[in-house]
Design a protein around this motif. Structure first.
Motif, short mmCIF file in Angstrom:
data_model
loop_
_atom_site.label_atom_id
_atom_site.label_comp_id
_atom_site.label_asym_id
_atom_site.label_seq_id
_atom_site.Cartn_x
_atom_site.Cartn_y
_atom_site.Cartn_z
N TYR A 16 63.44 71.45 94.16
CA TYR A 16 63.77 72.86 93.90
C TYR A 16 64.03 73.15 92.44
CZ TYR A 16 68.73 71.47 94.30
OH TYR A 16 69.95 70.88 94.13
N GLU A 17 63.96 72.14 91.59
CA GLU A 17 64.00 72.40 90.15
C GLU A 17 62.83 73.31 89.76
OE1 GLU A 17 64.01 68.89 87.73
OE2 GLU A 17 63.99 70.04 85.87
N TYR A 18 61.71 73.16 90.48
CA TYR A 18 60.49 73.86 90.07
C TYR A 18 60.10 75.03 90.98
CZ TYR A 18 60.02 70.13 86.72
OH TYR A 18 60.26 69.29 85.68
N CYS A 19 60.84 75.26 92.06
CA CYS A 19 60.48 76.42 92.91
C CYS A 19 60.74 77.69 92.10
CB CYS A 19 61.31 76.42 94.19
SG CYS A 19 61.05 77.93 95.16
N THR A 20 59.70 78.53 91.97
CA THR A 20 59.81 79.72 91.12
C THR A 20 60.09 80.99 91.93
OG1 THR A 20 57.44 80.13 91.27
CG2 THR A 20 58.19 78.77 89.43
N GLY A 21 60.20 80.85 93.25
CA GLY A 21 60.45 82.05 94.06
C GLY A 21 59.23 82.93 94.21
N CYS A 22 58.03 82.34 94.22
CA CYS A 22 56.81 83.16 94.29
C CYS A 22 56.48 83.60 95.72
CB CYS A 22 55.63 82.42 93.68
SG CYS A 22 54.91 81.15 94.74
N LYS A 85 50.32 73.33 101.00
CA LYS A 85 49.02 73.44 100.33
C LYS A 85 49.02 74.53 99.28
CE LYS A 85 44.26 74.87 100.83
NZ LYS A 85 43.98 74.39 99.50
N HIS A 86 49.67 75.65 99.55
CA HIS A 86 49.54 76.79 98.64
C HIS A 86 50.66 76.91 97.64
CE1 HIS A 86 46.50 78.06 101.65
NE2 HIS A 86 45.86 78.25 100.50
N CYS A 87 51.68 76.06 97.73
CA CYS A 87 52.82 76.15 96.81
C CYS A 87 52.32 76.22 95.37
CB CYS A 87 53.74 74.96 97.00
SG CYS A 87 55.09 74.95 95.81
N MET A 88 52.59 77.33 94.71
CA MET A 88 52.08 77.55 93.36
C MET A 88 52.69 76.57 92.36
SD MET A 88 49.98 80.29 93.31
CE MET A 88 50.15 81.38 91.92
N ALA A 89 53.94 76.17 92.62
CA ALA A 89 54.61 75.25 91.69
C ALA A 89 54.38 73.79 92.08
CB ALA A 89 56.10 75.56 91.65
N ALA A 90 53.65 73.56 93.17
CA ALA A 90 53.43 72.21 93.69
C ALA A 90 54.74 71.44 93.78
CB ALA A 90 52.40 71.47 92.84
N CYS A 91 55.76 72.07 94.39
CA CYS A 91 57.08 71.42 94.45
C CYS A 91 57.45 71.05 95.89
CB CYS A 91 58.13 72.31 93.82
SG CYS A 91 58.52 73.80 94.74
N MET A 92 56.47 71.09 96.81
CA MET A 92 56.75 70.73 98.20
C MET A 92 55.86 69.56 98.60
SD MET A 92 56.52 74.60 99.74
CE MET A 92 57.28 74.28 101.31
N LYS A 93 56.44 68.67 99.42
CA LYS A 93 55.65 67.54 99.88
C LYS A 93 55.91 67.32 101.37
CE LYS A 93 54.54 62.84 98.62
NZ LYS A 93 54.83 61.71 97.74
N PHE A 94 54.83 67.09 102.10
CA PHE A 94 54.93 66.78 103.52
C PHE A 94 54.79 65.27 103.71
CE2 PHE A 94 52.55 65.66 107.35
CZ PHE A 94 53.37 66.17 108.35
N GLY A 95 55.53 64.69 104.64
CA GLY A 95 55.34 63.26 104.90
C GLY A 95 56.25 62.77 106.02
N ARG A 96 56.19 61.44 106.26
CA ARG A 96 57.10 60.85 107.23
C ARG A 96 58.51 60.84 106.65
NH1 ARG A 96 54.67 58.61 111.44
NH2 ARG A 96 52.41 58.44 111.19
N GLY B 209 50.03 81.64 85.69
CA GLY B 209 51.41 81.41 85.25
C GLY B 209 51.95 80.02 85.57
N HIS B 210 51.58 79.50 86.72
CA HIS B 210 52.15 78.22 87.13
C HIS B 210 51.59 77.01 86.37
CE1 HIS B 210 54.05 80.67 90.20
NE2 HIS B 210 54.85 79.66 90.43
N TRP B 211 50.59 77.23 85.51
CA TRP B 211 50.21 76.13 84.60
C TRP B 211 51.41 75.71 83.77
CZ3 TRP B 211 45.49 79.06 82.13
CH2 TRP B 211 44.42 79.04 83.03
N PHE B 212 52.26 76.70 83.42
CA PHE B 212 53.38 76.38 82.55
C PHE B 212 54.39 75.48 83.28
CE2 PHE B 212 52.22 80.72 80.69
CZ PHE B 212 51.26 80.15 79.87
N LYS B 217 56.59 69.93 84.00
CA LYS B 217 56.72 68.66 84.72
C LYS B 217 56.23 67.49 83.87
CE LYS B 217 56.10 70.45 89.40
NZ LYS B 217 55.13 70.55 90.50
N ARG B 218 55.36 67.82 82.90
CA ARG B 218 54.80 66.77 82.04
C ARG B 218 55.53 66.68 80.70
NH1 ARG B 218 51.28 68.51 85.65
NH2 ARG B 218 49.60 67.16 86.38
N GLY B 219 56.66 67.37 80.60
CA GLY B 219 57.50 67.16 79.41
C GLY B 219 57.64 68.33 78.46
N THR B 220 56.90 69.42 78.66
CA THR B 220 57.02 70.57 77.77
C THR B 220 58.41 71.20 77.89
OG1 THR B 220 54.68 71.05 77.98
CG2 THR B 220 56.09 72.88 77.31
#
Lengths: 116, 817
Positions: A16-22, A85-96, B209-212, B217-220
């Motif tokens: 949740y450091e990266y969840c942007t609320g999109c 799949k669609h998380c814009m911030a790619a901050c979610m992961k599915f798994g066991r 926007g989410h490129w940023f 995540k890569r250090g910026t």
């Protein structure tokens, strides 16, 4: 007598450091199940905090609701649930759950959800 | 049509790979998507994981496409007005009837008043603006209008950077490279300046926007300039919380710290900028070769050769010195002999630039911006010392009549710190493969007016320099004036496509409504009824991006939009405009839409069919539309010489064009017209700073209020108020309040939040209520919560650009029913 419960197998790891609320996860879920407005398998919350020292901080996090079934029709085929799949911030992961549990301590500001 | 390589999951579904460029999500798009089509209908849309732009991701607005495309309120038949304007009475007609009616009425206006009497208006043009231009130009009118006051969305920034650099620049997030961040040529920025931009609006200005976030995540690390608490400002290493509208002063403060701290790239300044050019002390203007020699060109400039102790001439056309390379002095005063043998004193551009910058010591910048000087100093040093560093700016830069000098200052920042055209810095953005469909700032496309002569009647061109050089639009505030004045010629017709003047893009919308009523004939092209379409004589139902073929070359990649399905009765904008363009101009250059697409794609060496197979293509290294270091390699100038395509061939710290337009040639700060500083008299009655225009994650400006999945996320128009301010006004969270200034008052729901400072409020924009009655007086509730009613028209800058939508004044009080 205690109600019999199946042990949950899968979960969602949220950085949740990266969840942007999109809110893409919410609409991805609504689309996948054609949910009526008001029903969503996942919901994003906002927390606004005044920190000591005069600084403010904004946190968002997605929370899987009672409606979330983790998209078995997709995950069985090796695909991610619609929200992940669609998380814009790619901050979610599915798994066991046991695999994600190992990852949850990798960095701060993480949460592991194990939905119903 | 190319099919996605993964097998569809059910037998009766096909998956079409295509490109998003609204209608639909509203943004400027470029995302790759997979449209799942079953029995001719869209059943699901997904992000394309193989597309380098969005890499499988997709936003809420695009994911709601099934609700958008099959919305029960979609217009599916051409409509002809059957009552008075605004009465909401319509008659369905066929496409043939509609085309003939328009041909007759617009043909009549052209015959009686001239083609320039019809204005072709757009909002955020997206895929439609090229076709709008095609129709306007085929009809013979130069008056294509971006309907916002001061043309204040992006094109002012583009024009400002073109003025000093000859090209536009964007932050480099490896969008040009197939492997993106993993490409060995790329460098992750150490510092990314987020200047007035908020992530929930995701993709403004053709940037994802989410490129940023990928970069973070890569250090910026983030340096955030924003009066509001945002996702970025929370996580920024430096957050400069400035008073709205003072961005120009802050940028000058940065330059001050960087120049006095000796943190600039002296080699770049000497070699690539016009810093050594001489400025006459008697006139304050650039010394030109025509001042020095009888046959000298006024387009050539001069430097002081410190070795030979005399002037040396710079040939702008060759972007080189006339004779062997002089040792050009960067500083000093020099006595120069003119062609009439009189002598004048000259200084250098660098000295003049530094003198301008010296007017902004950090004490003064603190006083203007209200940001503590230590924070400014630390942030400026962090930016200048991080290599590479990049700057991304948002709409607030356009939201002041001082847009151009502000943008000049920020452009100087990325140039002076050596971050231009370096991996991870700010790099030149050009149309992919130089395929240009229509005139964007700085570029002429295959769609153009028949003659330059026709362009002379474009509204605003006589008054505003940038409109003669970069902005191929009518000046919006001048158009509104001319509708009422009829001078120098009457405006009689209006074609509106991709814009909602009453509820979305027009300031003082009641004036626009009155303007509509003065016109003889109005056409609106839209997907839904809006408050604005109510004033049309004919409404044509347009298509979503899923229902059309198209081509997209705005920066990278080069892409095709591939038709995936259709909705009965609707037509793609390109087909509507092509049909009418053919009727107005029998000699139209193209005999089919496909021939038009092929023409646009000519420079890529591909036909439209070939591009459709690939869906997207990135320009290879060495192409002038792919970075890096193009000014060194001679890829930015038509003659292939190193340098820039500015009038001098240099990056211009002192803008030659601004001098030509009799405007201040160097960056500086201009206080916006309605602030507590510029108008203390107004501030007494209206003590709060009113900002508007903040994007919602759920909507694109005035769109999407009718899409249930999206409306649910942001159901009501809100005004953000600091809890302390609200307490002093007796306002609680969720209460309805009036936001009022000298223009009007509008109703918003109070959202108490520490996101705004106590002295400002932020009102949501673009609000109307599609669920309410569309006829006058309700007009879908367009007069209730419309922030634009509080923003004046006619406050554009001296160059016709910019509008003060984020730095106004207001008061707020409870609604007592």
């Amino acid at each position: 007598m205690e109600k019999k419960k199946t042990k949950p197998e899968f979960g969602l790891l949220i950085d949740y450091e990266y969840c942007t609320g999109c809110h893409a996860c919410e609409v991805a879920c609504a689309q996948e199940y054609n949910h009526k407005p008001g029903i969503r398998g996942i919901k994003v919350f906002e927390v606004e905090q005044a920190l000591p020292g005069g600084r403010e901080y904004l946190t968002y996090f997605p929370f899987p609701t009672e409606t979330c079934v983790l998209c078995p029709h997709l995950t069985k085929e090796g695909l991610d649930p619609a929200c992940v799949k669609h998380c814009m911030a790619a901050c979610m992961k599915f798994g066991r759950v046991e695999d994600l549990a190992k990852e949850v301590g990798r960095k701060p500001r993480m949460v592991l959800w194990v939905p119903r | 049509m190319a099919e996605y390589k993964v097998k569809p999951r059910t037998r009766d579904t096909e998956i079409v790979r295509t490109t998003v460029w609204s209608a639909g999500p509203g943004c400027h798009g470029t995302c790759g998507v997979l449209a799942h089509i079953s029995k001719g209908k869209l059943v699901k849309i997904e992000g394309d994981p193989d597309h380098p732009w969005n890499q499988g991701r997709l936003c809420a607005r695009c994911l709601a496409m099934t609700q958008y495309a099959y919305h029960p309120d979609r217009l599916t038949r051409p409509l002809k007005r059957a009552g008075a304007r605004g009465e909401g009475k319509w008659e369905e007609i066929s496409w043939d009837e509609a085309f003939s009616l328009i041909e007759n009425r617009m043909g009549g206006i052209k015959k009686e008043y001239g083609a320039e009497s019809v204005v072709f208006s757009m909002g955020t043009g997206r895929d439609i603006s090229p076709w709008l231009c095609m129709l306007a130009y085929a009809y013979g009118s130069p008056n294509v209008m971006f309907a916002m006051s001061g043309n204040a969305c992006y094109s002012p920034r583009i024009a400002a950077v073109e003025t000093v650099l000859g090209d536009y620049c964007v932050p480099d997030a490896a969008q040009w490279l197939r492997k993106r961040y993993d490409d060995p040529k790329y460098r992750i920025p150490k510092c990314l300046v987020i200047w007035g931009y908020n992530i929930p609006n995701t993709c403004p200005d053709n940037i994802f926007g989410h490129w940023f976030i990928d970069l973070m995540k890569r250090g910026t690390e983030i340096l955030c300039v924003d009066p509001r608490l945002t996702w970025f400002s929370s996580r920024a290493k430096h957050w400069l919380r400035l008073r709205p509208g003072t961005d120009g002063a802050l940028a000058m403060g940065f330059l001050h710290e960087i120049i006095h701290g000796n943190l600039y790239d002296r080699g770049f300044v000497e070699k690539w900028t016009n810093a050594p050019f001489l400025v006459r002390k008697d006139t304050g203007r650039l010394l030109r070769a025509s001042d020095l020699e009888k046959n000298g060109s006024p387009e050539n400039f001069a430097v002081w050769d410190a070795a030979a102790e005399k002037t040396a001439v710079w040939d702008s056309g060759k972007a080189d010195y006339v004779s062997s390379r002089p040792k050009a002095a960067l500083k000093g005063n020099f006595s120069v002999a003119l062609k009439d043998e009189s002598r004048i004193e000259c200084g250098t551009v660098w000295d003049a630039f530094c003198e301008e910058v010296d007017r902004y010591p950090l004490e003064r910048v603190e006083e203007i911006t209200r940001v503590p000087r230590k924070e400014i100093r630390d942030a400026a040093r962090f930016y200048a010392q991080s290599k590479p560093a990049s700057i991304h700016w948002g709409l607030p830069i356009d939201s002041t009549p001082g847009i151009t000098p502000t943008a000049q200052a920020i452009t100087a920042l990325w140039c002076l710190t050596g971050n231009l055209e370096v991996p991870g810095g700010n790099v030149v953005a050009r149309n992919a493969f130089e395929c240009v469909s229509y005139a964007l700032p700085g570029a002429e496309g295959v769609i153009r007016l028949a003659s330059k002569e026709d362009d002379r009647k474009r509204i605003g061109i006589d008054r505003y320099g940038p409109f003669r050089k970069f902005i191929w639009r009518a000046q919006t505030d001048s158009v509104l004036d001319q509708i009422f004045s009829g001078k120098p010629y009457p405006v009689k017709g209006l074609w509106m496509q991709t814009g909602n003047l009453i509820a979305g893009i027009g300031f003082e919308p009641r004036k626009w409504k009155e303007a509509f009523k003065k016109l003889d004939f109005i056409v609106a092209v839209d997907l839904f009824m809006t408050p604005t379409t109510q004033y049309a004589d004919v409404i044509l139902p347009a298509a979503t991006f899923l229902e059309k073929n198209g081509v997209r070359s705005w920066w990278v990649p080069l892409q095709s939009i591939n038709k995936a399905m259709s909705v009965q009765g609707c037509k793609p904008d390109v087909e509507i405009n092509f049909e009418l363009a053919k009727r107005f101009d029998p000699n139209l250059r193209w005999d089919s839409v496909e021939a038009l697409f092929d023409d646009i794609l000519k420079n890529s060496g591909m036909t439209y069919r070939e591009l459709q197979e690939k869906v997207w293509v990135l320009p290879p290294e060495g192409n002038s539309s792919a970075p890096y270091f193009r000014h060194e390699k001679g890829l930015l100038r038509k003659d292939g010489r190193p340098g820039f395509s500015t009038p001098s061939g240099k990056m211009e710290l002192y803008a030659t064009l601004r001098e030509e337009w009799n405007l201040e040639p160097m960056p500086h700060y201009e206080e916006p017209p309605f602030t507590p500083v510029s108008r203390p008299d107004l501030a007494e009655k209206y003590p709060l700073i009113l900002s508007t225009g903040r994007r919602s994650f759920a909507f694109f400006n005035a769109e999407h209020r009718n899409i249930p999945w999206l409306r649910e996320l942001d159901p009501e128009p809100t005004v953000e108020i600091h809890p302390d301010t609200a307490r002093s006004l007796g306002i609680s969270d969720g209460e309805w309040v009036w936001v009022e200034n000298w223009l009007d008052r509008q109703k918003f729901k109070a959202k108490l939040t520490i996101a705004v400072q106590p002295q400002m409020v932020m009102a949501a924009h673009g609000w109307w209520f599609p669920e309410e009655d569309g006829a006058e007086p309700s007009l879908f509730g367009a007069w209730k919560s419309n922030a634009n009613q509080l923003i004046p028209m006619g406050s554009q800058g001296k160059d016709g650009l910019g509008a003060p939508l984020k730095n106004l004044l207001c008061r707020v009080y409870k609604v007592h029913e």
